[in-house]
Enzyme design. Structure first.
Site, PDB file in Angstrom:
ATOM      1  CB  THR A  19      -0.958  -0.065   1.222  1.00  0.00           C
ATOM      2  OG1 THR A  19       0.086  -0.109   2.360  1.00  0.00           O
ATOM      3  CG2 THR A  19      -1.900  -1.245   1.294  1.00  0.00           C
ATOM      4  CB  CYS A  23       0.902   2.247  10.637  1.00  0.00           C
ATOM      5  SG  CYS A  23      -0.092   2.284   9.494  1.00  0.00           S
ATOM      6  CB  CYS A  27      -1.702   1.628  13.031  1.00  0.00           C
ATOM      7  SG  CYS A  27      -2.673   2.048  11.920  1.00  0.00           S
ATOM      8  NE  ARG A  30      -7.294  -6.874   6.997  1.00  0.00           N
ATOM      9  CZ  ARG A  30      -6.684  -7.952   6.313  1.00  0.00           C
ATOM     10  NH1 ARG A  30      -6.566  -9.100   6.679  1.00  0.00           N
ATOM     11  NH2 ARG A  30      -6.611  -7.607   4.979  1.00  0.00           N
ATOM     12  NE  ARG A  52      -0.028   7.956  -0.018  1.00  0.00           N
ATOM     13  CZ  ARG A  52      -0.055   6.824  -1.021  1.00  0.00           C
ATOM     14  NH1 ARG A  52       0.843   6.625  -1.874  1.00  0.00           N
ATOM     15  NH2 ARG A  52      -0.961   6.108  -0.667  1.00  0.00           N
ATOM     16  CB  CYS A  54      -1.207   5.269   8.356  1.00  0.00           C
ATOM     17  SG  CYS A  54      -2.826   4.719   8.888  1.00  0.00           S
ATOM     18  CB  CYS A  57      -1.985   5.291  13.304  1.00  0.00           C
ATOM     19  SG  CYS A  57      -0.648   5.105  12.235  1.00  0.00           S
TER      20      CYS A  57
END
Ligand SMILES: [Zn+2]
Length: 336
Positions: A19, A23, A27, A30, A52, A54, A57
């Site tokens: 993705t 995080c 966080c 999942r 990038r 999240c 969080c």
């Protein structure tokens, strides 16, 4: 990271290959597959590698807050003596008092002032452990007089310098046991306050538990002062309202202390959920840590951890047995 333990926040971030998002350890999202997961020391490192932050969080904000607290802590550690003034401190690190206060709450769960006090105590205790005598350590840490220190340590830590010395070694705990309608109650106390309140069936196993909790202390059968404390605790076990304040003499981290103080605010006859307590502390994500602090409460009844239950109404656990927890709650509800 797997336990979403917020204590790890600030020490690293994790990034997800699939993705391109990174995080904080806590966080709520999942967990990604292990093979898609990368770890970086800082948010900056993750971004340098093309990840990038999240949106859930917000690891970057946490990072900024942590950096602010770190800078403030550096200033505090260099300033020996007088207590900090928030405005001045904020100016020194080029931020506003409001921002600084928010950052402290978010990262440490404490206000800057509480943090500074805790910070000083840590230093003070370190000096004692390293062999300084109390007077030297007092001046070193900028406490005006020893009476002021005793006041502060009692109110904020519930543990006095003398009994803290050498990690609790040299502490003398007197215990007394009484019969109640919920079985035996053991009260352990130093000459400064109550250190243990245990409930159970057999005196022997309660004393054994006390020795385990304070392995370095000298544990003897009590005489004198603790008699009054024992009576008071027996009254409370039977569901009566507190009639005197009980001083405490327990070891606690800053976080445990905050949780226990929060529990003491729950009125008799009422309950709170772990989530509610975490929210009241301004740390909504620390539900597990709150549960841990409840489970490690050495002074049951006085710190009424039995008034904390799960969100679904389930009583959750109780070190001294679920039946006792249920009965305590019923009694308090009936007499409140
Ligand atoms: Zn996240």
């Amino acid at each position: 990271m797997l336990h979403r333990d917020s204590r790890a926040d600030g020490s690293f971030v994790f990034a997800v290959r699939s993705t391109h998002i990174y995080c904080r350890p806590s966080c709520p999202a999942r967990r990604p597959l292990r093979r898609n997961t990368l770890f970086f020391q800082t948010a900056q490192d993750a971004e340098k590698n093309g990840y990038r932050p999240c949106n859930r969080c917000r690891p970057k904000e946490q990072d900024a807050a942590t950096a602010l607290v770190q800078r403030a802590a550096t200033v505090m550690s260099n300033a020996s003596g007088d207590a900090i003034r928030l405005g001045l401190l904020a100016r020194q690190i080029q931020t506003s008092p409001a921002k600084l206060r928010r950052a402290f709450r978010r990262v440490t769960g404490l206000s800057p002032k509480e943090f500074e006090q805790a910070f000083r105590l840590v230093r003070f205790k370190k000096l004692l452990r390293e062999g300084s005598n109390i007077t030297e350590a007092l001046y070193e840490c900028g406490y005006g007089s020893s009476s002021r220190l005793y006041e502060k340590t009692n109110a904020h830590l519930g543990m006095t310098p003398a009994s803290y010395r050498r990690g609790g070694e040299g502490m003398q705990i007197g215990y007394a046991v009484a019969n109640t309608s919920l079985g035996k109650v053991l009260v352990g106390a130093t000459d400064r306050g109550v250190s243990a309140v245990y409930l159970g069936e057999r005196e022997g196993s309660l004393v054994e538990a006390l020795r385990k909790e304070y392995p370095k202390a000298e544990i003897v059968r009590a005489t004198g002062e603790s008699e009054g404390w024992l009576k008071e605790i027996v009254r409370r076990v039977e569901g009566n309202a507190p009639s005197v304040d009980l001083p405490l003499d327990v070891q606690a981290t800053a976080f445990q202390r905050r949780v226990w103080q929060e529990l003491q605010k729950i009125p008799r006859g009422a309950t709170r959920t772990y989530t509610q307590v975490a929210r009241a502390l301004g740390k909504p994500r620390s539900v597990r840590a709150v549960a841990r602090a409840c489970a490690t409460n050495p002074v049951s009844i006085v710190v009424p951890c039995h008034r904390v239950i799960r969100s679904d109404g389930n009583l959750a656990g109780y070190r001294w047995g679920l039946q006792r927890k249920q009965k305590l709650l019923e009694r308090e509800a009936a007499s409140a």
